[in-house]
Each structure stands twice: as structure tokens, then as C-alpha cells.
Scaffold this motif. Structure first.
Motif, PDB file in Angstrom:
ATOM      1  N   GLY A 195       0.703  -1.061   0.015  1.00 28.95           N
ATOM      2  CA  GLY A 195      -0.065   0.029  -0.073  1.00 28.95           C
ATOM      3  C   GLY A 195       0.816   1.181   0.049  1.00 28.95           C
ATOM      4  N   GLY A 196       0.371   2.308   0.497  1.00 25.80           N
ATOM      5  CA  GLY A 196       1.090   3.618   0.449  1.00 25.80           C
ATOM      6  C   GLY A 196       0.612   4.576  -0.671  1.00 25.80           C
ATOM      7  N   ALA A 197       1.441   5.480  -0.797  1.00 25.89           N
ATOM      8  CA  ALA A 197       1.067   6.669  -1.490  1.00 25.89           C
ATOM      9  C   ALA A 197       1.168   6.515  -2.992  1.00 25.89           C
ATOM     10  CB  ALA A 197       1.695   7.870  -1.034  1.00 25.89           C
ATOM     11  N   LYS A 198       2.351   6.023  -3.415  1.00 26.21           N
ATOM     12  CA  LYS A 198       2.767   6.102  -4.829  1.00 26.21           C
ATOM     13  C   LYS A 198       3.346   4.943  -5.472  1.00 26.21           C
ATOM     14  CE  LYS A 198       3.544  11.100  -5.272  1.00 26.21           C
ATOM     15  NZ  LYS A 198       4.571  12.288  -5.479  1.00 26.21           N
ATOM     16  N   THR A 201       7.322   5.140  -6.286  1.00 31.09           N
ATOM     17  CA  THR A 201       8.296   4.574  -5.233  1.00 31.09           C
ATOM     18  C   THR A 201       8.379   3.144  -5.090  1.00 31.09           C
ATOM     19  OG1 THR A 201       6.878   5.010  -3.535  1.00 31.09           O
ATOM     20  CG2 THR A 201       8.003   6.751  -4.028  1.00 31.09           C
ATOM     21  N   LYS A 202       7.416   2.403  -5.653  1.00 33.66           N
ATOM     22  CA  LYS A 202       7.429   1.017  -5.246  1.00 33.66           C
ATOM     23  C   LYS A 202       7.418   0.285  -6.743  1.00 33.66           C
ATOM     24  CE  LYS A 202       5.667   1.850  -0.683  1.00 33.66           C
ATOM     25  NZ  LYS A 202       4.658   1.744   0.292  1.00 33.66           N
ATOM     26  N   LEU A 203       7.743   0.803  -7.802  1.00 30.82           N
ATOM     27  CA  LEU A 203       7.730  -0.068  -8.811  1.00 30.82           C
ATOM     28  C   LEU A 203       8.678  -1.422  -8.925  1.00 30.82           C
ATOM     29  CD1 LEU A 203       7.683   2.147 -12.014  1.00 30.82           C
ATOM     30  CD2 LEU A 203       6.014   0.239 -11.400  1.00 30.82           C
ATOM     31  N   ALA A 219      -2.988  -1.414  -2.675  1.00 30.56           N
ATOM     32  CA  ALA A 219      -3.755  -0.768  -1.950  1.00 30.56           C
ATOM     33  C   ALA A 219      -3.147   0.723  -1.726  1.00 30.56           C
ATOM     34  CB  ALA A 219      -3.923  -1.380  -0.334  1.00 30.56           C
ATOM     35  N   GLY A 220      -3.925   1.491  -0.950  1.00 22.45           N
ATOM     36  CA  GLY A 220      -3.714   2.751  -0.535  1.00 22.45           C
ATOM     37  C   GLY A 220      -3.686   3.813  -2.075  1.00 22.45           C
ATOM     38  N   GLY A 221      -2.991   4.687  -1.930  1.00 22.79           N
ATOM     39  CA  GLY A 221      -3.110   5.886  -3.201  1.00 22.79           C
ATOM     40  C   GLY A 221      -2.726   5.211  -4.428  1.00 22.79           C
ATOM     41  N   MET A 222      -1.720   4.167  -4.385  1.00 27.42           N
ATOM     42  CA  MET A 222      -1.300   3.368  -5.346  1.00 27.42           C
ATOM     43  C   MET A 222      -2.299   2.642  -6.229  1.00 27.42           C
ATOM     44  SD  MET A 222       1.788   1.169  -3.707  1.00 27.42           S
ATOM     45  CE  MET A 222       1.935   0.343  -5.193  1.00 27.42           C
ATOM     46  N   LYS A 272     -12.847  16.013   1.273  1.00 29.62           N
ATOM     47  CA  LYS A 272     -11.641  16.751   1.871  1.00 29.62           C
ATOM     48  C   LYS A 272     -10.783  15.825   2.344  1.00 29.62           C
ATOM     49  CE  LYS A 272     -13.598  21.095   3.289  1.00 29.62           C
ATOM     50  NZ  LYS A 272     -14.557  21.729   4.406  1.00 29.62           N
ATOM     51  N   PHE A 273      -9.307  16.158   2.357  1.00 29.35           N
ATOM     52  CA  PHE A 273      -8.394  15.138   2.685  1.00 29.35           C
ATOM     53  C   PHE A 273      -7.842  15.650   4.183  1.00 29.35           C
ATOM     54  CE2 PHE A 273      -3.865  13.913   3.371  1.00 29.35           C
ATOM     55  CZ  PHE A 273      -3.992  12.628   2.985  1.00 29.35           C
ATOM     56  N   GLU A 274      -9.091  15.302   5.267  1.00 26.73           N
ATOM     57  CA  GLU A 274      -8.591  15.783   6.625  1.00 26.73           C
ATOM     58  C   GLU A 274      -9.585  14.420   7.399  1.00 26.73           C
ATOM     59  OE1 GLU A 274     -10.254  19.699   6.231  1.00 26.73           O
ATOM     60  OE2 GLU A 274     -11.861  19.033   7.127  1.00 26.73           O
ATOM     61  N   MET A 292     -12.588  12.017  -3.507  1.00 30.48           N
ATOM     62  CA  MET A 292     -11.014  11.527  -3.243  1.00 30.48           C
ATOM     63  C   MET A 292     -11.219  10.067  -2.490  1.00 30.48           C
ATOM     64  SD  MET A 292      -8.561  14.280  -1.586  1.00 30.48           S
ATOM     65  CE  MET A 292      -9.847  15.355  -0.922  1.00 30.48           C
ATOM     66  N   VAL A 293     -10.495   9.098  -3.164  1.00 29.19           N
ATOM     67  CA  VAL A 293     -10.430   7.813  -2.612  1.00 29.19           C
ATOM     68  C   VAL A 293      -9.410   7.972  -1.365  1.00 29.19           C
ATOM     69  CG1 VAL A 293     -10.141   5.352  -2.726  1.00 29.19           C
ATOM     70  CG2 VAL A 293     -11.142   6.608  -4.595  1.00 29.19           C
ATOM     71  N   LEU A 294      -9.975   7.703  -0.186  1.00 30.39           N
ATOM     72  CA  LEU A 294      -8.908   7.655   0.753  1.00 30.39           C
ATOM     73  C   LEU A 294      -8.622   6.407   1.801  1.00 30.39           C
ATOM     74  CD1 LEU A 294      -9.855  11.273   2.310  1.00 30.39           C
ATOM     75  CD2 LEU A 294      -8.082  10.364   0.647  1.00 30.39           C
ATOM     76  N   ASP A 295      -9.616   5.174   1.222  1.00 37.44           N
ATOM     77  CA  ASP A 295      -9.564   4.109   2.013  1.00 37.44           C
ATOM     78  C   ASP A 295     -10.410   3.063   1.276  1.00 37.44           C
ATOM     79  OD1 ASP A 295      -8.845   2.162   3.940  1.00 37.44           O
ATOM     80  OD2 ASP A 295     -10.332   2.709   5.457  1.00 37.44           O
ATOM     81  N   PHE A 320      -3.338   0.576   3.741  1.00 40.26           N
ATOM     82  CA  PHE A 320      -4.610   0.647   2.811  1.00 40.26           C
ATOM     83  C   PHE A 320      -5.057   1.886   2.518  1.00 40.26           C
ATOM     84  CE2 PHE A 320      -4.524  -3.727   3.907  1.00 40.26           C
ATOM     85  CZ  PHE A 320      -5.010  -4.355   2.862  1.00 40.26           C
ATOM     86  N   GLY A 321      -4.941   3.016   3.506  1.00 35.09           N
ATOM     87  CA  GLY A 321      -5.731   4.148   3.315  1.00 35.09           C
ATOM     88  C   GLY A 321      -4.899   5.410   3.609  1.00 35.09           C
ATOM     89  N   ALA A 322      -5.349   6.370   3.866  1.00 29.94           N
ATOM     90  CA  ALA A 322      -4.845   7.585   4.528  1.00 29.94           C
ATOM     91  C   ALA A 322      -4.961   7.214   6.103  1.00 29.94           C
ATOM     92  CB  ALA A 322      -5.485   8.915   4.416  1.00 29.94           C
ATOM     93  N   PHE A 323      -4.262   6.452   6.675  1.00 31.45           N
ATOM     94  CA  PHE A 323      -4.409   5.811   8.060  1.00 31.45           C
ATOM     95  C   PHE A 323      -4.281   6.912   9.031  1.00 31.45           C
ATOM     96  CE2 PHE A 323      -0.495   5.316  10.332  1.00 31.45           C
ATOM     97  CZ  PHE A 323       0.275   5.697   9.079  1.00 31.45           C
ATOM     98  N   GLU A 324      -3.602   8.214   9.006  1.00 31.79           N
ATOM     99  CA  GLU A 324      -3.218   9.020   9.894  1.00 31.79           C
ATOM    100  C   GLU A 324      -4.743   9.826  10.116  1.00 31.79           C
ATOM    101  OE1 GLU A 324      -1.852   8.995   6.962  1.00 31.79           O
ATOM    102  OE2 GLU A 324       0.502   9.245   7.335  1.00 31.79           O
ATOM    103  N   LEU A 325      -5.475   9.843   9.304  1.00 31.35           N
ATOM    104  CA  LEU A 325      -6.738  10.447   9.382  1.00 31.35           C
ATOM    105  C   LEU A 325      -8.047   9.715   9.475  1.00 31.35           C
ATOM    106  CD1 LEU A 325      -6.028  12.665   6.265  1.00 31.35           C
ATOM    107  CD2 LEU A 325      -5.499  13.213   8.449  1.00 31.35           C
ATOM    108  N   GLY A 355       8.489   2.417   7.659  1.00 37.32           N
ATOM    109  CA  GLY A 355       8.264   3.545   8.653  1.00 37.32           C
ATOM    110  C   GLY A 355       6.841   3.553   8.813  1.00 37.32           C
ATOM    111  N   ASP A 356       6.046   3.920   7.750  1.00 35.31           N
ATOM    112  CA  ASP A 356       4.592   4.064   8.138  1.00 35.31           C
ATOM    113  C   ASP A 356       3.819   2.785   8.287  1.00 35.31           C
ATOM    114  OD1 ASP A 356       3.788   6.841   7.820  1.00 35.31           O
ATOM    115  OD2 ASP A 356       4.236   6.661   5.527  1.00 35.31           O
ATOM    116  N   THR A 357       4.368   1.600   7.807  1.00 35.20           N
ATOM    117  CA  THR A 357       3.723   0.472   7.964  1.00 35.20           C
ATOM    118  C   THR A 357       3.758   0.037   9.744  1.00 35.20           C
ATOM    119  OG1 THR A 357       4.423  -0.079   6.105  1.00 35.20           O
ATOM    120  CG2 THR A 357       3.439  -1.981   7.397  1.00 35.20           C
TER     121      THR A 357
END
Ligand code: AMP
Length: 397
Positions: A195-198, A201-203, A219-222, A272-274, A292-295, A320-325, A355-357
Motif C-alpha cells: 500500500g502507501g502513496a505512490k 516509489t514501489k515499482l 492498496a492505498g493511493g497506489m 476533503k483530505f482531513e 477522493m478515494v481515501l480508504d 490501505f488508506g490515509a490511516f493518519e486521518l 516506517g509508515d507500516t
């Protein structure tokens, strides 16, 4: 370990042991805010000290870029180190030269010293041979216990291993044993969650995993990039449209390798991304132009959960998503808890890293129940990409 030199092969009594550890600790108001990396280094430090070795700790801190930056001094981690070791640790103002040798010469068997940040010298990151030789003057053997820095060929992670007899520390050994069991000799079926953002970075990581796993959950933004590549409208979601052809390549490669790619089948969207932004669950064909798909949605959670129950090994990087929010932490949380439970029941071996995981799994109360959680960021990702890590290769038999 069959392929690495380990501490089982050496009598350290009376020897000066240059021990590379990871003390790049998060700090808050001048205090260590998370001592996990110290805890991981303890078994090796203690073993060497108890066996009568003279333990000389080498580490980097922050990014001082080759000059002396007081804010990056390792002196600030000394109190926490002494607290966990329950013994005094001498400190040298430099990792080479007279200030290091004076401190080291005064040590008796079993005593410990910490040398100042190796990255205060630009030659460290250049893997300069004469700087490595300067470091080596203070040791009889070299032990590398910093897996998290092993993707860098620096003087204190790689260069030293070519000058002194070199061994893997216990933490390095445990980490590699756990990782090898997950990808090199896994019990199958093997599932990977990335998962994660992009995607960008993970190709390489996706490329390696499709050839090794039976199931690859994206999963995630990817995932948005993959959905867009398949013709779905993802509205205002994080999406790398230019990577659509690459995403289609990954899907084709997976098909040839008989790896099943799992993408979301429903999603949680918001405008909103919040945190606590009003949100709703929708199917892939109902994502609005300003959504915006956030999860991932509940059907996707159930789908991943069902596959997980049939697998024997899990490798996980990225949320899988914007887990901080909250509430966009639900997908990550539910799957983390399910994997943790299956691990406790002995049904699956679960390995996670990055890190984020680690933060996401800790937030879900799942990290300590996983079989192994790697605190390494870049090194864990490079290992997932199937690369040879120079700091590990230098310890091979
Ligand atoms: P990474 O460092 O690539 O593992 O990415 C982790 C970051 O991805 C976290 O900060 C998440 O908030 C973010 N993320 C995950 N899913 C999404 C999403 N659907 N939209 C935006 N950001 C996301």
C-alpha cells in the motif's frame, strides 16, 4: 545462518569490537521518543560485553552531510543508551583520531563506548577507503548489527567489513532469518500487501513480488493508479496517471507469473483530505468527479480478509488508506487486526516493515502480535525489491 558470518564463529574476549548499530532515534524536546532501535541493539551489545569484548559503538544520526552539526551529535542518545544497558557508556567526541583512541584505550574487557556520529565525516558516505582504515585502527573485529543501514555502502556499513574480520550481529541475524523465511523459503500460499502513496516509489518492489507471491494486494493511493489504468474514474484522488501503462505492465506480468492481483472492489470517498471529513462508501463506478478515494470499503476488507485466511505467509508494506486521518484508518486497522489474530492462532506467519507500516500496525494494536516487524525503512524496501544489500553482502561467507 548458513551464508553469513555470525558471532557464533568468534571468541571476542579481550578483543576491541567495532559494532555498527542503528541509533538514528526519533527525538522530542531533547529526549528519545521511541527506543525501539536501542532495544533491538541490546542483545548484541550485552552478549559482546558479557563475553568480555571491548564494545565500541559506531552509528550515524540525522543528515549532517559530512560536517560537525551539534544538533546531530550522538551525545544526546547517551542517557537513553545507558538507561537501557544499565551500565555506563563512555563517549568519544569523534569516531576517528586521538579523541576516539584515547577513550577506547582506557576501556577494560566488557566495557562500552559510543563514538560520535560517523556522518560528521564526508568520507563516511563516500565509503572512502582511508577513512574506513582510520575507523578500523580502533578495532580487532567488525560486527554489523544495523540492517536498516545495510542498503548503503558506507565506510561504517560496508568498507570496514573488507578490512577487519566481519560478522553479523544478533539483530541483523534475526532480521535476515525472518525476511528469508518470508520471501526466499516461505510456506505457501504467500500473500503480499503493498500500500502507501505512490506507485512510482514501489515499482521495482511490485515487479519482484509478482514473481514470488500467489496473491498481491495493491492498496492505498497506489491502487488509484491501477484503477485509473483499468478505465475507472478516480475523481480528485491521488493518482499517477502517467504510470497507467506501467500499471498495465504489472498486471500483465502478474498474469504470466500466476500471481493474482487484488485491487479494491469498493472504496471510501471524501471531498476533503482531513480527519473526520464527511465520507461515504461507494462502488468503483460511482466515484464522483470531486471525490477522493481515501480508504478501501467493507467489501474490499472482506475480500482481503478471506484470502488472508487461506494463506500461510504474509509480507506487508504500506497502509490501505490515509490511516493518519480517522475514519480512513479502518481498512488498515481491520486487516492488521485480522492478520495479528491469525498469527496468534499459528495460522499465518506475518512480516511487515517500512516506517509508515510500523506506525499503522502499532496504531491498530497489531504490531507486537506480528511474527516480525522490521523497523528498517529503505533497507526493507530494497530487500522487497530483491536487491543485494551491500552491508549484508560484505558479511557473506
Ligand atoms: P508510503 O510512504 O508510500 O508507504 O505511503 C504512506 C502514506 O500513504 C501515508 O501517509 C498515507 O496517508 C498515504 N495514503 C495511503 N492511501 C492513500 C490515499 N488513498 N490517498 C492519499 N494518501 C494515501
Amino acid at each position: 545462518m548458513a551464508y553469513l558470518h555470525t558471532l557464533d564463529e568468534v571468541d571476542v574476549k579481550g578483543k576491541r569490537v567495532l559494532l555498527r548499530v542503528d541509533l538514528n532515534l526519533p527525538m522530542e524536546n531533547g529526549r528519545v521518543s521511541d527506543a525501539t532501535r536501542i532495544e533491538r541493539a541490546l542483545p548484541t551489545i550485552t552478549e559482546l560485553s558479557k563475553k568480555g569484548g571491548i564494545v565500541i559503538l559506531l552509528a550515524h544520526f540525522g543528515r549532517p552531510k559530512g560536517s560537525r552539526v551539534e544538533a546531530d551529535s550522538l551525545r544526546q542518545v547517551l542517557p537513553a543508551l545507558e538507561h537501557y544497558l544499565k551500565q555506563p557508556v563512555a563517549f568519544a567526541d569523534d569516531c576517528v583520531g586521538r579523541s576516539a583512541s584515547q577513550i577506547i584505550d582506557a576501556l577494560k574487557d566488557g566495557q562500552i563506548a559510543l563514538l560520535e556520529n560517523t556522518r560528521f565525516h564526508k568520507e563516511e558516505e563516500q565509503n572512502d577507503a582511508s577513512f574506513a582504515a582510520e575507523l578500523a585502527k580502533n578495532g580487532d573485529i567488525f560486527v554489523n548489527d544495523a540492517f536498516s543501514a545495510a542498503h548503503r555502502a558506507h565506510a561504517s556499513t560496508e568498507g570496514l567489513a573488507h578490512i577487519l574480520p566481519a560478522y553479523a550481529g544478533r539483530s541483523m541475524q534475526t532480521e535476515l532469518e525472518a525476511l528469508d523465511q518470508a520471501l526466499l523459503n516461505p510456506q505457501r500460499p504467500l500473500i503480499a500487501i503493498v500500500g502507501g502513496a505512490k506507485v512510482s516509489t514501489k515499482l521495482d518492489l511490485l515487479g519482484n513480488l509478482v514473481s514470488k507471491t500467489q496473491y498481491l494486494v495493491i492498496a492505498g493511493g497506489m491502487a488509484n493508479t491501477f484503477l485509473a489504468a483499468q478505465g475507472f474514474n478516480v475523481g480528485k484522488s491521488l493518482c499517477e496517471y502517467e504510470l497507467a501503462p506501467t500499471a498495465r505492465d504489472v498486471l500483465a506480468k502478474a498474469k504470466t507469473a500466476h500471481c493474482q492481483i487484488i485491487l479494491p472492489i469498493d472504496v471510501v470517498v471524501a471531498k476533503k483530505f482531513e480527519a473526520h471529513a464527511p465520507s461515504s462508501v461507494c462502488s468503483l463506478d460511482k466515484i464522483g468527479a470531486d471525490d477522493m478515494v481515501l480508504d478501501i470499503g467493507p467489501k474490499s476488507i472482506a475480500q482481503v480478509d478471506a484470502i488472508l485466511r487461506n494463506c500461510k505467509t504474509l509480507v506487508w508494506n504500506g497502509p490501505f488508506g490515509a490511516f493518519e486521518l480517522p475514519p480512513f484508518d479502518q481498512g488498515t486497522k481491520r486487516i492488521a487486526q485480522s492478520a495479528a489474530q491469525l498469527t496468534i492462532e499459528g495460522k499465518i506467519r506475518s512480516i511487515a516493515g517500512g516506517g509508515d507500516t510500523v506506525a499503522a500496525l502499532s496504531q491498530a494494536g497489531a504490531a507486537e502480535k506480528f511474527s516480525y516487524v522490521s523497523t528498517a525503512g529503505g533497507a526493507f524496501l530494497e530487500w522487497l525489491e530483491g536487491r543485494t544489500l551491500p552491508g549484508v553482502a560484505a558479511l557473506e561467507k
